[in-house]
Design a protein around this motif. Structure first.
Motif, PDB file in Angstrom:
ATOM      1  N   PHE A 191       0.836  -1.200   0.000  1.00  0.00           N
ATOM      2  CA  PHE A 191       0.000   0.000   0.000  1.00  0.00           C
ATOM      3  C   PHE A 191       0.874   1.255   0.000  1.00  0.00           C
ATOM      4  O   PHE A 191       0.491   2.287  -0.555  1.00  0.00           O
ATOM      5  N   GLY A 192       2.051   1.153   0.618  1.00  0.00           N
ATOM      6  CA  GLY A 192       2.997   2.268   0.551  1.00  0.00           C
ATOM      7  C   GLY A 192       3.463   2.522  -0.871  1.00  0.00           C
ATOM      8  O   GLY A 192       3.637   3.674  -1.282  1.00  0.00           O
ATOM      9  N   LEU A 193       3.667   1.440  -1.647  1.00  0.00           N
ATOM     10  CA  LEU A 193       4.044   1.597  -3.054  1.00  0.00           C
ATOM     11  C   LEU A 193       2.924   2.290  -3.829  1.00  0.00           C
ATOM     12  O   LEU A 193       3.185   3.155  -4.672  1.00  0.00           O
ATOM     13  N   PHE A 194       1.675   1.891  -3.554  1.00  0.00           N
ATOM     14  CA  PHE A 194       0.541   2.539  -4.219  1.00  0.00           C
ATOM     15  C   PHE A 194       0.561   4.047  -3.966  1.00  0.00           C
ATOM     16  O   PHE A 194       0.429   4.854  -4.898  1.00  0.00           O
ATOM     17  N   ALA A 195       0.706   4.409  -2.675  1.00  0.00           N
ATOM     18  CA  ALA A 195       0.658   5.828  -2.303  1.00  0.00           C
ATOM     19  C   ALA A 195       1.821   6.603  -2.912  1.00  0.00           C
ATOM     20  O   ALA A 195       1.636   7.715  -3.429  1.00  0.00           O
ATOM     21  N   ALA A 196       3.020   6.038  -2.871  1.00  0.00           N
ATOM     22  CA  ALA A 196       4.181   6.718  -3.429  1.00  0.00           C
ATOM     23  C   ALA A 196       4.031   6.896  -4.936  1.00  0.00           C
ATOM     24  O   ALA A 196       4.374   7.956  -5.489  1.00  0.00           O
ATOM     25  N   PHE A 197       3.521   5.870  -5.621  1.00  0.00           N
ATOM     26  CA  PHE A 197       3.322   5.963  -7.065  1.00  0.00           C
ATOM     27  C   PHE A 197       2.304   7.047  -7.388  1.00  0.00           C
ATOM     28  O   PHE A 197       2.469   7.806  -8.358  1.00  0.00           O
ATOM     29  N   PHE A 198       1.253   7.158  -6.586  1.00  0.00           N
ATOM     30  CA  PHE A 198       0.255   8.214  -6.777  1.00  0.00           C
ATOM     31  C   PHE A 198       0.904   9.590  -6.662  1.00  0.00           C
ATOM     32  O   PHE A 198       0.688  10.470  -7.510  1.00  0.00           O
ATOM     33  N   VAL A 199       1.728   9.786  -5.630  1.00  0.00           N
ATOM     34  CA  VAL A 199       2.382  11.084  -5.423  1.00  0.00           C
ATOM     35  C   VAL A 199       3.312  11.403  -6.596  1.00  0.00           C
ATOM     36  O   VAL A 199       3.328  12.541  -7.100  1.00  0.00           O
ATOM     37  N   LEU A 200       4.079  10.414  -7.043  1.00  0.00           N
ATOM     38  CA  LEU A 200       5.017  10.653  -8.141  1.00  0.00           C
ATOM     39  C   LEU A 200       4.282  10.963  -9.441  1.00  0.00           C
ATOM     40  O   LEU A 200       4.702  11.842 -10.203  1.00  0.00           O
ATOM     41  N   GLN A 201       3.195  10.246  -9.692  1.00  0.00           N
ATOM     42  CA  GLN A 201       2.413  10.521 -10.903  1.00  0.00           C
ATOM     43  C   GLN A 201       1.846  11.937 -10.878  1.00  0.00           C
ATOM     44  O   GLN A 201       1.876  12.649 -11.876  1.00  0.00           O
ATOM     45  N   ARG A 202       1.337  12.340  -9.730  1.00  0.00           N
ATOM     46  CA  ARG A 202       0.793  13.688  -9.615  1.00  0.00           C
ATOM     47  C   ARG A 202       1.894  14.742  -9.772  1.00  0.00           C
ATOM     48  O   ARG A 202       1.681  15.795 -10.376  1.00  0.00           O
ATOM     49  N   ILE A 238       0.248   3.470   3.727  1.00  0.00           N
ATOM     50  CA  ILE A 238      -0.165   4.611   2.890  1.00  0.00           C
ATOM     51  C   ILE A 238       0.447   5.908   3.416  1.00  0.00           C
ATOM     52  O   ILE A 238       0.948   6.733   2.638  1.00  0.00           O
ATOM     53  N   ILE A 239       0.419   6.085   4.721  1.00  0.00           N
ATOM     54  CA  ILE A 239       1.036   7.288   5.306  1.00  0.00           C
ATOM     55  C   ILE A 239       2.518   7.342   4.949  1.00  0.00           C
ATOM     56  O   ILE A 239       3.033   8.372   4.496  1.00  0.00           O
ATOM     57  N   GLY A 240       3.201   6.225   5.133  1.00  0.00           N
ATOM     58  CA  GLY A 240       4.618   6.182   4.788  1.00  0.00           C
ATOM     59  C   GLY A 240       4.856   6.414   3.307  1.00  0.00           C
ATOM     60  O   GLY A 240       5.825   7.087   2.921  1.00  0.00           O
ATOM     61  N   GLY A 241       3.986   5.863   2.460  1.00  0.00           N
ATOM     62  CA  GLY A 241       4.132   6.044   1.024  1.00  0.00           C
ATOM     63  C   GLY A 241       3.978   7.488   0.595  1.00  0.00           C
ATOM     64  O   GLY A 241       4.720   7.981  -0.271  1.00  0.00           O
ATOM     65  N   PHE A 242       3.032   8.189   1.209  1.00  0.00           N
ATOM     66  CA  PHE A 242       2.858   9.606   0.893  1.00  0.00           C
ATOM     67  C   PHE A 242       4.091  10.412   1.342  1.00  0.00           C
ATOM     68  O   PHE A 242       4.544  11.304   0.628  1.00  0.00           O
ATOM     69  N   VAL A 243       4.625  10.074   2.506  1.00  0.00           N
ATOM     70  CA  VAL A 243       5.791  10.798   3.022  1.00  0.00           C
ATOM     71  C   VAL A 243       6.999  10.581   2.116  1.00  0.00           C
ATOM     72  O   VAL A 243       7.655  11.537   1.666  1.00  0.00           O
TER      73      VAL A 243
END
Length: 284
Positions: A191-202, A238-243
């Protein structure tokens, strides 16, 4: 709103007068069309292409009559997703051995916050233990898909750092919200990978709404009674992925590498420290 036209991070590192929003999928540097070499996924910069070709040439020179092991080692050296392959391989081997030993590795590697002071390694090793065939199948499928994409974008060491930092963030929230509960699996890191990928795409100006919907739906499944899913680990990941994703997005320039490393170390320290605080608050 910031005008991207005046952002030095959005110019080609070899031609500072040329605007670009495309990153080398191996090292993350911004490159203009003239400097882009198409790869299996995305594009590579001239330095990364030169490094790959030199490695390939060295391997060819070193191979006279190569054995099967030499061929396998050479192919692995040329692989762009070494981190993903190793993580999947370790997870599958651990699961197979655990099945054959009737749960011996689960007893040794699974996480329970009550054991944190005497067996702290469980906060990380929990990522390699899975409860059943479907559990490891879906986790490794997600890791294989998103892991290879992110590793191509970030490079191996950044991807591995992302995986373990977000995994510990998942463990941290389990410690706070579900003390004394046994948990297994890599889904917090995934889920951290999902969140990080979302941030990078944005950060690259791409539409990532579909990914956000998929992440949300999968997160909601964990709240269904009787599913026996650790939603706490998912939210923590998810929190970690966003960070971590935000750190990568804000330190894209090659000159910011020392800052990027320092921020990643800080994120890891915060995750570990909060896990210790969670133990102290809920158990100690």
């Amino acid at each position: 709103m910031t005008d991207q036209a005046y952002n030095p991070n959005n110019t080609c590192y070899r031609h500072p007068d040329r605007q670009s929003f495309v990153l080398c999928q191996r090292c993350g540097r911004t490159i203009c069309p003239e400097c882009q070499t198409p790869a299996a996924v995305g594009v590579h910069c001239p330095e990364c292409v030169r490094e790959q070709r030199a490695l390939f040439a060295a391997n060819r020179r070193a191979s006279g009559g190569p054995s099967g092991l030499t061929v396998a080692r050479r192919r692995f050296a040329m692989l762009d997703q070494k981190g993903t392959v190793v993580l999947v391989a370790i997870s599958v081997l651990v699961w197979l051995f655990d099945e054959l030993s009737r749960g011996a590795l689960t007893n040794l590697l699974a996480y329970n916050s009550l054991l944190l002071p005497v067996q702290p390694w469980r906060a990380v090793t929990v990522l390699f233990v899975h409860s059943g065939f479907l559990h490891i199948l879906f986790n490794m499928w997600a890791l294989w898909i998103f892991g290879r994409i992110l590793e191509n974008m970030l490079g191996t060491w950044r991807f591995v750092a992302l995986y373990f930092i977000t995994g510990v963030f998942g463990t941290m929230l389990v410690t706070f919200l579900a003390p004394g509960t046994w948990v297994v699996g890599a889904s917090g890191a995934i889920f951290g990978l999902f969140a990080a990928f979302f941030v990078l795409q944005r950060s690259l100006g791409q539409n990532a709404v579909q990914l956000l919907v998929i992440m949300g739906l999968n997160l909601l499944i964990g709240f269904i009674p009787g599913t026996n899913i650790s939603w706490q680990a998912h939210v923590g990941g998810i929190i970690g992925g966003f960070v971590v994703g935000f750190v990568f997005a804000q330190t894209r320039n090659i000159r910011q590498r020392p800052l990027q490393i320092a921020l990643l170390v800080a994120a890891a320290v915060v995750a570990v420290a909060l896990t210790v605080v969670g133990y102290a608050v809920t158990v100690g």
